[in-house]
Write an enzyme that holds these catalytic residues in place. Structure first.
Site, mmCIF file in Angstrom:
data_model
loop_
_atom_site.group_PDB
_atom_site.id
_atom_site.type_symbol
_atom_site.label_atom_id
_atom_site.label_comp_id
_atom_site.label_asym_id
_atom_site.label_seq_id
_atom_site.Cartn_x
_atom_site.Cartn_y
_atom_site.Cartn_z
ATOM 1 N N ASP A 5 -10.498 93.573 41.548
ATOM 2 C CA ASP A 5 -10.621 92.960 40.209
ATOM 3 C C ASP A 5 -9.587 91.860 39.922
ATOM 4 O O ASP A 5 -9.923 90.845 39.326
ATOM 5 C CB ASP A 5 -10.656 94.015 39.095
ATOM 6 C CG ASP A 5 -9.449 94.929 39.068
ATOM 7 O OD1 ASP A 5 -8.722 94.950 40.057
ATOM 8 O OD2 ASP A 5 -9.236 95.626 38.071
ATOM 9 N N LYS B 115 0.979 99.918 47.878
ATOM 10 C CA LYS B 115 0.072 100.885 48.515
ATOM 11 C C LYS B 115 0.646 101.265 49.885
ATOM 12 O O LYS B 115 1.498 102.121 49.983
ATOM 13 C CB LYS B 115 -1.330 100.280 48.664
ATOM 14 C CG LYS B 115 -2.131 100.250 47.376
ATOM 15 C CD LYS B 115 -1.818 99.073 46.529
ATOM 16 C CE LYS B 115 -2.796 98.888 45.397
ATOM 17 N NZ LYS B 115 -2.390 97.790 44.511
HETATM 18 C C1 LIG Z 1 -7.385 95.555 47.307
HETATM 19 C C2 LIG Z 1 -6.374 95.159 46.289
HETATM 20 N N1 LIG Z 1 -5.989 93.879 46.205
HETATM 21 C C3 LIG Z 1 -5.073 93.476 45.301
HETATM 22 C C4 LIG Z 1 -4.518 94.361 44.415
HETATM 23 C C5 LIG Z 1 -3.526 93.868 43.387
HETATM 24 O O1 LIG Z 1 -2.276 94.367 43.645
HETATM 25 P P1 LIG Z 1 -1.192 94.662 42.490
HETATM 26 O O2 LIG Z 1 -1.709 95.787 41.674
HETATM 27 O O3 LIG Z 1 0.046 94.996 43.254
HETATM 28 O O4 LIG Z 1 -1.039 93.424 41.703
HETATM 29 C C6 LIG Z 1 -4.902 95.705 44.466
HETATM 30 C C7 LIG Z 1 -4.310 96.665 43.506
HETATM 31 O O5 LIG Z 1 -4.760 97.737 43.268
HETATM 32 C C8 LIG Z 1 -5.865 96.108 45.416
HETATM 33 O O6 LIG Z 1 -6.282 97.380 45.500
#
Ligand SMILES: Cc1ncc(COP(=O)(O)O)c(C=O)c1O
Length: 460
Positions: A125, A258
């Site tokens: 998202d 993560k």
């Molecule tokens: C696949 C993916 N890309 C990007 C992000 C964005 O990362 P952040 O929450 O550290 O901004 C997330 C976060 O959940 C994610 O799961």
């Protein structure tokens, strides 16, 4: 007798969590306008809203924190992180950012112009938000099988190469700043992408002269699935698999909250020096000087250590087996979820659990509120609310799947917690005939509305 499986760590520090009564939760969720993001963490017993930044760091990570170098420029910690990124992921150039979306911001500020097209597999998202905010288009080329929650295939996160090639044929390379390959595919249920698919997507990118960006939040979990499911990889180490995965990429963004098991941090890494140099301006403007970006020295140290630990098989086996354990409990109770169990989360098929709630009243959100009322468990909606409105028509978008995500924080909960989650879901499922109405929106933002949306109960 065969020995049962047990975690590859023991617990050194604990944090108290508190149960509440249903009456308390009824009051709290009403005050939160039926948005689980608005709850205070003390009002939650088991918090599965995300696996992002919620993991437990190891003793070695905490020790690394103490050795952080907080120099503004050229800090030792920057070089420690640089070495880990080169050694484990194979990228020469990187910019630290405060988290994943900040890496997207730096990169997309450098690459995207209005009207551009970014094909990929179910863009996350924030990724979609950053693309659409720049008046570009995120085109989903995920395999169709990903939307059949009951179909068991090993790599349900894959890109459909035919769909991708059509897009690459339709638009000139100048209009496609990159293809975005998300590993694992979070939105499709934490489902992995096979090495073959990564190779195929990379070959298509080369053929059409387009860069490949790997959104790498859960790259190590993806590597675990390649090792355990894809022919030819059983005898390779996770680190060997990871190196091969990234050998096909030109750029990577990473939310390190993560698979690097830190509470905050991220980065964007490049193979091309020129692109890294171009992106520096946006890092300096939005994050910080290029040797710390959005991170403190101690956090860069913990991240480097986490990248190493997060790519160890024993850690990954413990982690992914816990998610699978929760899946097996749901199987026992006949509760449908995106099969097979994903790497970081179980995505409950809300349409199957609450078949009587109309889609216009947000089925997965309704399930989330019911689960919270049942046991103080907080997950997150991955359905029509998350899908936002169509940027042109401003109509609600109703995705094929209404999922409710139970993301499992790394090294934080035990399997007893998993038992509670499964039992609470069963209780909601048993009451499904009584749950016929959902919620209506009273307030929302134009993009990424799910974080702050306000709702009221749909009226009869
Ligand atoms: C696949 C993916 N890309 C990007 C992000 C964005 O990362 P952040 O929450 O550290 O901004 C997330 C976060 O959940 C994610 O799961």
């Amino acid at each position: 007798m065969e020995l049962p499986f047990a975690e590859s760590y023991k617990i050194k520090m604990v944090e108290t969590i508190r149960r509440s009564t249903r009456e308390e939760r009824q009051q709290w969720i009403k005050e939160a306008k039926y948005n689980l993001f608005n709850l205070k963490s003390d009002q939650v017993f088991i918090d599965l809203i995300t696996d992002s930044g919620t993991g437990a760091m190891s003793d070695k990570q905490w020790a690394a924190m103490m050795l952080g170098d907080e120099s503004y420029a050229g800090a030792r910690s920057y070089y420690t992180m640089k070495e880990a990124i080169k050694e484990i992921l194979g990228f020469d150039y990187f910019l630290p950012t405060h988290q994943g979306r900040a890496a997207e911001n730096v990169l997309f500020s450098t690459l995207i112009k209005e009207g551009d097209i970014l094909p990929g597999n179910s863009h996350f998202d924030t990724t979609k938000g950053h693309i659409e905010f720049r008046k570009a288009v995120a085109l989903d080329c995920t395999i169709d099988e990903a939307s059949d929650t009951q179909l068991e295939i090993p790599f349900k996160g894959n890109v459909d190469p035919e769909k991708l090639e059509k897009v690459l044929q339709q638009y000139p390379a100048e209009k496609i700043p990159c293809v975005v390959l998300t590993v694992t595919n979070n939105t499709a249920g934490g489902q992995p992408v096979s090495m073959q698919n990564i190779r195929d997507v990379s070959a298509l990118c080369r053929k059409y002269g387009v860069r490949l960006l790997v959104d790498s939040a859960r790259f190590a979990e993806n590597a675990y699935f390649i090792k355990t499911r894809e022919a030819g990889y059983a005898d390779k180490t996770i680190k060997e698999i990871v190196r091969e995965m990234f050998s096909y990429a030109d750029i990577m963004t990473m939310s390190s909250k993560k698979d690097a098991i830190v509470n905050m941090g991220g980065f964007v890494a490049f193979k091309e020096e020129a692109l890294w140099q171009k992106a520096q301006m946006f890092c300096i403007m939005n994050e910080g000087f290029i040797t710390y970006g959005g991170m403190s020295g101690r956090d860069m140290n913990a991240l480097a250590q986490g990248l190493d630990e997060g790519t160890e098989f024993d850690y990954l086996e413990t982690r992914i087996r816990q998610v699978a354990y929760l899946g097996s409990k749901l199987d026992e109770y006949g509760i449908a979820y995106q099969r097979p169990a994903g790497g970081h989360a179980i995505f409950v098929d809300a349409k199957k659990v609450l078949p009587n709630v109309p889609k216009e009243e947000f089925i997965a959100q309704t399930l989330g509120v019911e689960l919270y009322l049942e046991a103080g468990i907080r997950g997150v909606e991955v359905g029509a609310i998350l899908a936002d409105r169509d940027p042109v028509t401003r109509e609600n978008r109703y995705p094929a799947l209404e999922l409710f995500r139970l993301a499992i924080p790394r090294r934080a909960y035990t399997n007893n917690h998993m038992d509670v989650i499964a039992a609470a879901l069963k209780n909601v499922y048993d009451r499904r005939d009584e749950i016929t109405r959902g919620y209506r929106i009273t307030k929302e933002l134009p993009i990424m509305r799910h974080f702050t949306i306000e709702l009221k109960k749909a009226e009869r």
